[in-house]
Write a protein that holds these residues in place. Structure first.
Motif, PDB file in Angstrom:
ATOM      1  N   GLN A   1       0.844  -1.185   0.000  1.00  0.00           N
ATOM      2  CA  GLN A   1       0.000   0.000   0.000  1.00  0.00           C
ATOM      3  C   GLN A   1       0.881   1.237   0.000  1.00  0.00           C
ATOM      4  N   ALA A   2       0.241   2.456  -0.056  1.00  0.00           N
ATOM      5  CA  ALA A   2       1.055   3.648  -0.156  1.00  0.00           C
ATOM      6  C   ALA A   2       0.269   4.893   0.161  1.00  0.00           C
ATOM      7  N   PRO A   3       0.979   6.005   0.355  1.00  0.00           N
ATOM      8  CA  PRO A   3       0.275   7.279   0.537  1.00  0.00           C
ATOM      9  C   PRO A   3      -0.344   7.755  -0.749  1.00  0.00           C
ATOM     10  N   SER A   4      -1.305   8.647  -0.622  1.00  0.00           N
ATOM     11  CA  SER A   4      -2.016   9.141  -1.802  1.00  0.00           C
ATOM     12  C   SER A   4      -1.223  10.200  -2.507  1.00  0.00           C
ATOM     13  N   LYS A   5      -1.589  10.422  -3.785  1.00  0.00           N
ATOM     14  CA  LYS A   5      -0.996  11.473  -4.588  1.00  0.00           C
ATOM     15  C   LYS A   5      -2.082  12.434  -5.016  1.00  0.00           C
ATOM     16  N   LYS A   6      -1.689  13.553  -5.584  1.00  0.00           N
ATOM     17  CA  LYS A   6      -2.647  14.522  -6.079  1.00  0.00           C
ATOM     18  C   LYS A   6      -3.380  13.948  -7.281  1.00  0.00           C
ATOM     19  N   PRO A   7      -4.730  14.013  -7.308  1.00  0.00           N
ATOM     20  CA  PRO A   7      -5.489  13.465  -8.439  1.00  0.00           C
ATOM     21  C   PRO A   7      -5.094  14.143  -9.741  1.00  0.00           C
ATOM     22  N   SER A   8      -5.057  13.349 -10.807  1.00  0.00           N
ATOM     23  CA  SER A   8      -4.783  13.873 -12.141  1.00  0.00           C
ATOM     24  C   SER A   8      -5.970  13.578 -13.035  1.00  0.00           C
ATOM     25  N   ASP A   9      -5.903  14.033 -14.291  1.00  0.00           N
ATOM     26  CA  ASP A   9      -6.989  13.774 -15.235  1.00  0.00           C
ATOM     27  C   ASP A   9      -7.203  12.291 -15.446  1.00  0.00           C
ATOM     28  N   ASP A  10      -6.108  11.515 -15.371  1.00  0.00           N
ATOM     29  CA  ASP A  10      -6.244  10.084 -15.589  1.00  0.00           C
ATOM     30  C   ASP A  10      -6.965   9.402 -14.439  1.00  0.00           C
ATOM     31  N   ASP A  11      -7.078  10.092 -13.288  1.00  0.00           N
ATOM     32  CA  ASP A  11      -7.723   9.488 -12.140  1.00  0.00           C
ATOM     33  C   ASP A  11      -9.223   9.711 -12.128  1.00  0.00           C
ATOM     34  N   VAL A  12      -9.747  10.477 -13.083  1.00  0.00           N
ATOM     35  CA  VAL A  12     -11.166  10.780 -13.089  1.00  0.00           C
ATOM     36  C   VAL A  12     -11.924   9.628 -13.720  1.00  0.00           C
ATOM     37  N   VAL A  13     -12.833   9.035 -12.974  1.00  0.00           N
ATOM     38  CA  VAL A  13     -13.651   7.941 -13.475  1.00  0.00           C
ATOM     39  C   VAL A  13     -15.111   8.356 -13.353  1.00  0.00           C
ATOM     40  N   GLY A  14     -15.817   8.377 -14.492  1.00  0.00           N
ATOM     41  CA  GLY A  14     -17.206   8.784 -14.462  1.00  0.00           C
ATOM     42  C   GLY A  14     -17.336  10.225 -14.036  1.00  0.00           C
ATOM     43  N   LEU A  15     -18.029  10.470 -12.933  1.00  0.00           N
ATOM     44  CA  LEU A  15     -18.300  11.824 -12.485  1.00  0.00           C
ATOM     45  C   LEU A  15     -17.299  12.321 -11.461  1.00  0.00           C
ATOM     46  N   CYS A  16     -16.522  11.441 -10.848  1.00  0.00           N
ATOM     47  CA  CYS A  16     -15.772  11.827  -9.665  1.00  0.00           C
ATOM     48  C   CYS A  16     -14.299  11.493  -9.800  1.00  0.00           C
ATOM     49  N   PRO A  17     -13.453  12.322  -9.200  1.00  0.00           N
ATOM     50  CA  PRO A  17     -12.027  11.993  -9.175  1.00  0.00           C
ATOM     51  C   PRO A  17     -11.762  10.864  -8.201  1.00  0.00           C
TER      52      PRO A  17
ATOM     53  N   GLY B   1     -17.979  10.949   2.123  1.00  0.00           N
ATOM     54  CA  GLY B   1     -19.043  11.920   2.248  1.00  0.00           C
ATOM     55  C   GLY B   1     -20.181  11.710   1.274  1.00  0.00           C
ATOM     56  N   GLU B   2     -20.029  10.740   0.321  1.00  0.00           N
ATOM     57  CA  GLU B   2     -21.070  10.463  -0.672  1.00  0.00           C
ATOM     58  C   GLU B   2     -21.349   8.963  -0.740  1.00  0.00           C
ATOM     59  N   GLU B   3     -21.500   8.347   0.424  1.00  0.00           N
ATOM     60  CA  GLU B   3     -21.697   6.903   0.489  1.00  0.00           C
ATOM     61  C   GLU B   3     -23.131   6.555   0.094  1.00  0.00           C
ATOM     62  N   GLU B   4     -23.400   6.526  -1.202  1.00  0.00           N
ATOM     63  CA  GLU B   4     -24.748   6.227  -1.679  1.00  0.00           C
ATOM     64  C   GLU B   4     -25.047   4.738  -1.592  1.00  0.00           C
TER      65      GLU B   4
ATOM     66  N   CYS C   1     -20.756   6.302  -7.743  1.00  0.00           N
ATOM     67  CA  CYS C   1     -20.524   4.904  -7.404  1.00  0.00           C
ATOM     68  C   CYS C   1     -21.666   3.966  -7.769  1.00  0.00           C
ATOM     69  N   TRP C   2     -22.753   4.478  -8.381  1.00  0.00           N
ATOM     70  CA  TRP C   2     -23.786   3.572  -8.873  1.00  0.00           C
ATOM     71  C   TRP C   2     -24.550   4.252  -9.989  1.00  0.00           C
ATOM     72  N   ALA C   3     -25.253   3.463 -10.764  1.00  0.00           N
ATOM     73  CA  ALA C   3     -26.016   3.989 -11.895  1.00  0.00           C
ATOM     74  C   ALA C   3     -27.176   3.053 -12.197  1.00  0.00           C
ATOM     75  N   ILE C   4     -28.206   3.616 -12.803  1.00  0.00           N
ATOM     76  CA  ILE C   4     -29.341   2.819 -13.262  1.00  0.00           C
ATOM     77  C   ILE C   4     -29.747   3.315 -14.639  1.00  0.00           C
ATOM     78  N   GLN C   5     -30.009   2.377 -15.562  1.00  0.00           N
ATOM     79  CA  GLN C   5     -30.421   2.699 -16.928  1.00  0.00           C
ATOM     80  C   GLN C   5     -31.792   2.067 -17.194  1.00  0.00           C
ATOM     81  N   ILE C   6     -32.677   2.852 -17.786  1.00  0.00           N
ATOM     82  CA  ILE C   6     -33.987   2.358 -18.211  1.00  0.00           C
ATOM     83  C   ILE C   6     -34.167   2.745 -19.679  1.00  0.00           C
ATOM     84  N   ILE C   7     -34.461   1.770 -20.525  1.00  0.00           N
ATOM     85  CA  ILE C   7     -34.556   1.985 -21.970  1.00  0.00           C
ATOM     86  C   ILE C   7     -35.877   1.406 -22.466  1.00  0.00           C
ATOM     87  N   ALA C   8     -36.605   2.205 -23.230  1.00  0.00           N
ATOM     88  CA  ALA C   8     -37.857   1.763 -23.855  1.00  0.00           C
ATOM     89  C   ALA C   8     -37.759   1.996 -25.352  1.00  0.00           C
TER      90      ALA C   8
END
Length: 747
Positions: free
Chosen positions: A22-38, A170-173, A684-691
């Motif tokens: 394991q390791a200490p964290s680093k400053k988020p970069s563009d490559d660390d952005v997944v979906g909506l959140c860093p 802080g966003e534990e959905e 951290c979650w998503a729902i899709q509805i398609i008609a």
């Protein structure tokens, strides 16, 4: 001994503890952005570790008692050969056999980072225990807390009374609570016992056992299911299971339960080597209960592409279905309900600087009541180019093919075609000129021709000459703006092809080309070689462009037409007038985000539009676009095509995305397809509805395709991000805008 300054101590460990990373964290970069959140990436700097069997301690104060106990206080940092520990206080007993640290303890190795009240390490038992912990897994968004964390060489990592989520702090959905979570050494999966799933603070379901991935690596296990409902299948539930068989091959097994039809099994096997990729798909539905007689139904596909060396390559694409309505009723990831045939091809190719050789075997499975297509078994093509001088080159295009048909009443043939050409190419910035002189020789040996006008052997030799020229004029300003430069590009081509009666030759792979501006400059009216039109004609075209200061095209317009100097005598391509359709195209960047495209073919004798298509698109970003289209064909298979369509994708907030499309038949005064999808997506979650509702295109027992029946469906997919799925709005966008292409060709 006491020391109030910084202190270093090296102690030999009799039994080093085997720990994860394991390791200490680093400053988020563009490559660390997944979906909506860093996502904060955690790395571990192994260079800071000590050599095997050694430990380093650094503190503000140290005290050693009788060489058995070493006590450290104030900013204590302990570094071993596999982990680091920082604390307010630490105690090392019996030359490193035991370690106890407390007060703001932080533990890090290559697998996990933990903050806790206390940590105890026993090098004899090779164990580590922490209490009142907050943890974060390395190379993963997974994090949580636990009453205790225990690590030993036998059981691996065990968390008791633990919580786990991949949501940002802080966003534990969603949260998983378990009595125990274990991470076994060498496994990429975590295991949880007595698991409760929570959405927010609301428990939604319980599992006595649950497994989840710890990294983004491919892992064996269940993927997220899909649930839908349609008039064709009824309630449709598909549960994929992924089997990571080896680093270079895997399999996905997907049982699919349909209330209207029964249980289907879908499988996909993939294999990859250094020089090849292969995939096998098999779908099988025994006893379809929605069809008379409950027949067994299936689909198969085998695809392969490989490189034997830098010059030789191979390719295979084999497909088959049990009946004409399989794709209509059960769907397909590789074909649409509008397809009329499935390909069955295999080839081997050789490519070098001057030579291209390909050996094909081409076959098709016809869907519905359509004429049987000729199979090329095999077909060999060779194209050779030899520069003779700076402005002189020799070309040879040749082909050898055997044509067969599944119908016993249709003729078959062997065809050999060779076209040696002398070409004079000349290109400059201000224009280009080319001259080509070709001899077109084709030999046929035809069989099963009784009762036809075809000859057993035919040897056809034609001469062809083509002269082409283009000029490029440019001015620094335009009629519309001084900031734009304008080009004017006139083009002209003279084409002559000699005549020979070809009514004694069958049609094996030949159909007439459609006309557009670039198609006006083709040397032939037909695909294939079964008909080569006699030509004596001049083609004229004019293109104009508006270029901005960055040399980007803002506007392109082209118009062209063929003028026939002699009447055509090849009956299949006989022209009724002395000129072709007038073909035109326009591409216009109306504004930064607005684009317009139009093309049409106009019959100049009647001033009637024979074909046209128009597209207006507003595209603000990859998921913000609206497209309006219209297409018109005066006659296609004795029908008029007049359709308008609207496609759109737009986020209505940071988390809500809608996608839709609709197509209306103006000739038949009805909608032919409607699609609407909505997705909620958080960190951290998503729902899709398609008609959707669309023409079913089902085939009757005699092979006739219905144009009046519709199929309606609705589907839903739920996604826990970080738990085996990376689906996002991009998946819904690609489905909602199926077949989407940029409607313009501006650079």
């Amino acid at each position: 001994m006491k020391n109030t300054c910084a202190f270093f101590l090296v102690i030999s460990l009799s039994s080093p503890i085997a720990l994860a990373q394991q390791a200490p964290s680093k400053k988020p970069s563009d490559d660390d952005v997944v979906g909506l959140c860093p996502v904060t990436s955690i790395t571990f700097n192994s260079k800071q570790l000590m050599p095997a069997g050694q430990i380093k301690v650094e503190a503000n104060r140290a005290e050693i008692i009788e060489r058995k106990v070493a006590q450290f206080t104030g900013d204590v940092d302990i570094v071993s050969d596999s982990a680091t520990i920082s604390a307010d206080q630490a105690q090392i007993i019996e030359n490193g056999k035991q370690l106890h640290a407390k007060g703001d303890v932080n533990y890090a190795d290559k697998q996990i980072q933990v903050s806790s009240d206390t940590v105890d390490v026993d090098s004899v038992d090779e164990s580590l225990t922490m209490s009142s912990t907050v943890y974060h897994f390395n190379d993963s968004a997974g994090r949580g807390d636990a009453s205790t964390i225990a690590l030993n060489t036998q059981d691996g990592l065990i968390l008791r009374d633990a919580r786990f989520t991949t949501c940002p702090e802080g966003e534990e959905e969603w949260v998983i609570k378990a009595s125990e979570i274990s991470i076994r050494r060498g496994k990429a999966w975590g295991e949880a016992k007595h698991t409760r799933f929570y959405l927010g603070d609301v428990p939604v379901f319980y599992l006595p056992y649950f497994a989840f991935p710890l990294t983004t690596e491919r892992q064996t296990g269940f993927l997220f299911p899909t649930l839908s409902n349609s008039s064709s299948t009824g309630i449709d539930y598909e549960q994929p299971f992924y089997w990571n068989m080896a680093p270079n091959y895997d399999m996905t097994i997907s049982p699919r339960l349909m209330t209207n039809r029964g249980l289907q099994l879908k499988t996909e096997f993939r294999h990859m080597s250094q020089n090849s990729t292969s995939q096998v798909n098999v779908e099988y539905l025994p006893n379809d209960t929605d069809m008379a007689g409950s027949p067994d139904r299936y689909f198969y596909r085998f695809y392969h592409h490989g490189e034997l060396n830098k010059d030789w390559s191979t390719s295979v694409d084999l497909n088959g279905i049990s009946d004409d309505n399989y794709i209509v009723d059960l769907g397909s990831d590789y074909y649409s309900r509008a397809d009329t045939h499935l390909s069955r091809t295999g080839s081997i190719s050789y490519t070098s600087e001057n030579l291209l050789f390909t050996l094909h075997a081409k076959d098709f499975e016809i869907i519905g009541d359509y004429p049987d297509t000729y199979r090329a078994l095999p077909e060999a093509k060779m194209n050779y180019t030899l520069p003779l001088a700076e402005y002189l080159e020799f070309r040879l295009n040749s082909e050898l093919a055997w044509f067969d048909n599944t119908s016993a009443d249709e003729p078959t043939a062997m065809r050999f075609h060779a076209a040696p050409t002398i070409a004079i190419p000349y290109q400059r910035q201000w224009g280009e000129f080319s001259a080509e002189f070709s001899a077109l020789n084709t030999y046929y040996r035809q069989s099963n021709i009784e009762g036809t006008e075809l000859d057993k052997t035919v040897n056809r030799t034609l001469g062809q000459a083509k002269l082409y020229g283009a000029l490029y004029f440019e001015r620094d300003d335009s009629w519309f703006s001084d900031d734009l430069s304008m080009t004017l590009e006139p083009r002209m081509q003279y084409l002559y092809t000699s005549y020979e009666d070809q009514s004694n030759i069958g049609f094996y792979d030949t159909t007439i080309w459609l006309t557009d501006v670039e198609g006006l400059f083709r040397a032939q009216d037909f695909t294939g070689f079964d008909r080569i039109t006699d030509n004596n004609q001049v083609t004229l075209a004019l293109t104009s462009r508006l270029l901005d200061s960055a040399n980007r095209e803002q506007f392109v317009a082209s118009v062209g037409q063929i003028f026939y100097l002699d009447d055509n005598r090849v009956i299949a391509a006989a022209k009724e007038t002395d000129r072709s359709l007038l073909a035109g195209e326009v591409d216009w960047r109306l504004y930064e985000d607005w684009n317009f495209h139009a093309d049409l073919q106009l019959a100049t004798e009647t001033d009637k539009v024979e074909r046209s298509s128009t597209t207006l698109e507003y595209r603000l970003s990859s998921n913000k676009l609206v497209k309006l289209t219209h297409r018109y064909v005066r006659e296609l298979s004795d029908e008029t095509i007049d359709q308008v369509g609207l496609s759109a994708s737009w986020p209505i907030s940071d988390r809500w995305q809608v996608v839709g499309r609709t197509y209306r038949d103006l000739e038949g005064h009805r909608s032919i397809e409607n699609y609407f999808g909505v997705q909620y997506e958080s960190c951290c979650w998503a729902i899709q509805i398609i008609a959707q509702r669309q023409l079913s295109n089902r085939y009757s027992s005699d092979g006739e395709q219905s144009t009046d029946e519709f199929d309606s469906s609705i589907s839903m997919q739920f996604i826990f991000k970080g738990l085996g799925s990376s689906s996002s709005s991009s998946d819904m966008l690609s489905k909602g805008l199926f077949g989407y292409r940029k409607p313009y060709s501006l650079n």
